[in-house]
Scaffold this active site. Structure first.
Site, mmCIF file in Angstrom:
data_model
loop_
_atom_site.group_PDB
_atom_site.id
_atom_site.type_symbol
_atom_site.label_atom_id
_atom_site.label_comp_id
_atom_site.label_asym_id
_atom_site.label_seq_id
_atom_site.Cartn_x
_atom_site.Cartn_y
_atom_site.Cartn_z
ATOM 1 N N HIS A 198 0.865 -1.207 0.000
ATOM 2 C CA HIS A 198 0.000 0.000 0.000
ATOM 3 C C HIS A 198 0.886 1.237 0.000
ATOM 4 C CE1 HIS A 198 -3.639 2.341 1.775
ATOM 5 N NE2 HIS A 198 -2.694 3.241 1.480
ATOM 6 N N HIS A 257 -10.287 1.592 2.460
ATOM 7 C CA HIS A 257 -9.995 2.604 3.484
ATOM 8 C C HIS A 257 -11.193 2.550 4.432
ATOM 9 C CE1 HIS A 257 -8.320 6.506 5.048
ATOM 10 N NE2 HIS A 257 -9.503 6.431 5.617
ATOM 11 N N ASP A 273 1.894 2.855 3.363
ATOM 12 C CA ASP A 273 1.048 4.033 3.173
ATOM 13 C C ASP A 273 1.901 5.285 3.003
ATOM 14 O OD1 ASP A 273 -1.288 5.418 2.756
ATOM 15 O OD2 ASP A 273 -1.755 5.651 4.889
ATOM 16 N N LYS A 332 -9.665 -0.247 -5.190
ATOM 17 C CA LYS A 332 -9.611 0.467 -3.917
ATOM 18 C C LYS A 332 -10.909 1.191 -3.657
ATOM 19 C CE LYS A 332 -7.795 2.125 -0.218
ATOM 20 N NZ LYS A 332 -6.630 2.963 -0.016
ATOM 21 N N HIS A 355 -4.271 -0.134 6.181
ATOM 22 C CA HIS A 355 -3.702 0.694 7.256
ATOM 23 C C HIS A 355 -4.550 0.710 8.525
ATOM 24 C CE1 HIS A 355 -6.493 3.508 5.489
ATOM 25 N NE2 HIS A 355 -5.685 4.002 4.586
ATOM 26 N N HIS A 414 1.483 5.469 -2.027
ATOM 27 C CA HIS A 414 1.067 6.534 -2.945
ATOM 28 C C HIS A 414 2.301 7.090 -3.640
ATOM 29 C CE1 HIS A 414 -2.903 6.646 -0.909
ATOM 30 N NE2 HIS A 414 -2.163 6.249 0.121
#
Ligand code: NCD
Ligand code: ZN
Ligand code: ZN
Length: 343
Positions: free
Chosen positions: A13, A135, A246, A98, A173, A15
């Site tokens: 996971h 999420h 994350d 996601k 997360h 970004h």
């Protein structure tokens, strides 16, 4: 133990963002991770197979010379995602979708408003062997921000997992004891990622003695009892919990603001910090499973064959990194000592 060699890890996971930011983020991750699950919350979001494939090309173009790093692409679910979108994703080699509840976190405005109407899409994910990454926080403003993950479990997570029994779900997360307990007792095919910050820190590290915007991420850091529960669960070596940094970069001025962005840019220290945590827990023998095995097994991908070595050697995370556009960013753990170093 002063040195540990493990199968090369993957980050399940993170970004990367886009454009010239990739020249910073992709090498930072490729230095130690073989694969990474790339979150689709760009602006505009990566909602289709076609967008995912072109994003993948931009990531590959930012790899360091000779790197074998492989991005694992995801698509972003919206109220408009169709069953055909899922079939197209499957054909394009997309492994996961996601789900952001609309407004739950950074760049989630196009996320899902009505979870109930998304069940045909969840069924299609399961039929096509695509994982659902969640999420897991409710967005109702009257719910206390520290309770939003627990509320999500009660309102939605239990239902999703029960109503689509053949769907593989990753609770991303996780930050609470409730989430860890939920995953532990859930059916097969339910797992969770855990970040370095939620293992290392609790809400005192964000608020005691002053507001520390660089420790602000979502889901927000919780009280220490939750941090302890997460540490206990990784120490246990349960294969339901694996590494997801994350890592989520935001320029310094976007974090140090009267309305600062959520996200910690941890790519330069995450693996070392996880190692530090497992060492503190006297559980270095459990690091390889968490970092390099359980995630690959859950995704149904081969385990990596190369190895990486970490040594017990203290180093300081830089206080600033200059992004390709010239702006500074403050990395996670800036100015602090890390006890382990990648060899
Ligand atoms: C992430 C980001 O910045 O994209 N931020 C964060 O605080 N974790 C989004 C997310 O993963 O929720
Ligand atoms: Zn998130
Ligand atoms: Zn994220």
């Amino acid at each position: 133990m002063n040195e540990i060699t493990i199968i090369k890890p993957d980050d399940w996971h993170l970004h990367f963002r886009d454009q010239d930011m990739l020249l910073e983020t992709v090498p930072a991750t490729a230095r130690c991770f073989e694969r990474a699950v790339v979150m689709p919350n760009l602006v505009p979001p990566v909602t289709t197979a076609e967008l995912a494939l072109s994003y993948k090309e931009r990531i590959l173009a930012a790899r360091p010379e000779g790197s074998s790093f492989t991005p694992i692409m995801t698509i972003y679910l919206t109220d408009k995602t169709s069953v055909q979108d899922i079939k197209d994703a499957k054909n394009a080699g997309v492994l996961a979708a996601k789900m952001y509840p609309a407004g739950a976190t950074t760049n989630s405005d196009s996320g899902v408003n009505s979870l109930e109407s998304l069940y045909p899409v969840f069924e299609a994910l399961a039929d096509n062997d695509i994982l659902l990454l969640i999420h897991g926080e409710v967005t109702q403003k009257h719910i206390d921000i520290f309770d939003r993950e627990k509320e999500f479990i009660d309102q939605h997570m239990v239902k999703i997992v029960e109503r689509v029994p053949h769907l593989k779900v990753v609770f991303e997360h996780i930050t609470t004891k409730e989430a860890a307990d939920f995953v532990l007792s859930a059916r097969d095919g339910v797992a969770a990622t855990i970040t370095p910050q939620h293992l290392l820190l609790n809400r005192n590290d964000m608020l005691d003695g002053g507001v520390r915007p660089h420790n602000y991420c979502l889901p927000v850091l919780k009280r220490s009892t939750h941090q302890e529960a997460l540490r206990a669960v990784v120490k246990s070596g349960s294969p339901k919990f694996f590494l997801g940094t994350d890592s989520a970069p935001h320029a310094k001025h976007r974090k140090e603001s009267d309305c600062g962005c959520a996200g910690c840019y941890s790519a330069w220290s995450a693996l070392e910090l996880y190692t530090q945590v497992f060492d503190e827990l006297d559980a270095l023998d459990k690091l390889e499973g968490f970092a390099s095995i359980y995630g690959a097994d859950f995704y149904g991908l081969p385990r990596n064959t190369e190895t990486v070595t970490l040594v017990r050697e203290s180093w300081e995370v830089p206080s600033n990194i200059i992004l390709p556009n010239g702006e500074p960013i403050v990395p996670f753990f800036a100015g602090k000592q890390v006890a382990w170093k990648l060899k």
